[in-house]
Design an enzyme around this catalytic site. Structure first.
Site, PDB file in Angstrom:
ATOM      1  N   CYS A  20       0.812  -1.337   0.072  1.00 56.90           N
ATOM      2  CA  CYS A  20      -0.171  -0.001   0.149  1.00 56.90           C
ATOM      3  C   CYS A  20       0.743   1.207   0.060  1.00 56.90           C
ATOM      4  CB  CYS A  20      -0.906   0.109   1.200  1.00 56.90           C
ATOM      5  SG  CYS A  20      -2.507  -0.782   1.142  1.00 56.90           S
ATOM      6  N   ASP A  75     -11.242  -6.477  21.924  1.00 57.64           N
ATOM      7  CA  ASP A  75     -10.122  -6.528  22.876  1.00 57.64           C
ATOM      8  C   ASP A  75     -10.630  -6.006  24.247  1.00 57.64           C
ATOM      9  OD1 ASP A  75      -7.440  -6.366  24.096  1.00 57.64           O
ATOM     10  OD2 ASP A  75      -7.751  -4.081  23.898  1.00 57.64           O
TER      11      ASP A  75
END
Length: 162
Positions: free
Chosen positions: A76, A128
């Site tokens: 990218c 998380d």
């Protein structure tokens, strides 16, 4: 659809040369979902998660994820993003949370990867922050829903209304 652009004639991976492309406004919208237990959903909805404001932290993480995409995805291009907007929608019926990210730039390459990364990082942050009460959460249906700008023009996922 054309062939894979990240490989040369010998099959070696390379970063695509975008130097000759015209700079245009680029926009991508991605969406994903995290499914969870009803009790976990209630903690998020009621703002009672032990780690704090789950969706507030996930929003900041998603924005940071979009900004750091080029560090995570090897081919990218690093981009100067002009806008990253992240929204969460609580869905009682799942139960779960939908994340939608819209990423924009004015440049030579699209921002689909940045939008996808924002969604994934946002949903990973929800996981998380809630995993202590629900390790069975599932991140699912992450996809680009729309892209605008560039040589290939505008595109919307077929099941996207409007």
């Amino acid at each position: 659809m054309s062939g894979l652009t990240h490989f040369d004639a010998a099959g070696h991976a390379h970063m695509v040369d975008v130097g000759g492309k015209q700079e245009t406004q680029r926009i991508a919208i991605a969406r994903g979902t995290i499914r969870m237990l009803p009790a976990t959903f209630a903690l998020i909805r009621d703002g009672k998660a032990k780690k704090g404001d789950v969706l507030g932290v996930a929003r900041i993480a998603a924005i940071q994820g979009a900004k750091r995409t080029a560090e995570l995805i090897p081919l990218c291009h690093p981009l100067a993003l002009t806008r990253v907007a992240v929204d969460f929608e609580l869905d009682d019926a799942l139960p779960g949370v939908h994340c939608v990210a819209q990423v924009e730039t004015f440049g030579r390459t699209g921002v689909e990867m940045e939008a996808l990364t924002a969604v994934q990082v946002g949903l990973l942050t929800v996981y998380d922050m809630c995993k202590a009460v629900d390790r069975g959460m599932v991140i699912t249906e992450v996809s680009v829903r729309e892209k605008r700008g560039g040589k290939s023009g505008d595109w919307k996922a077929e099941d996207t209304a409007g």
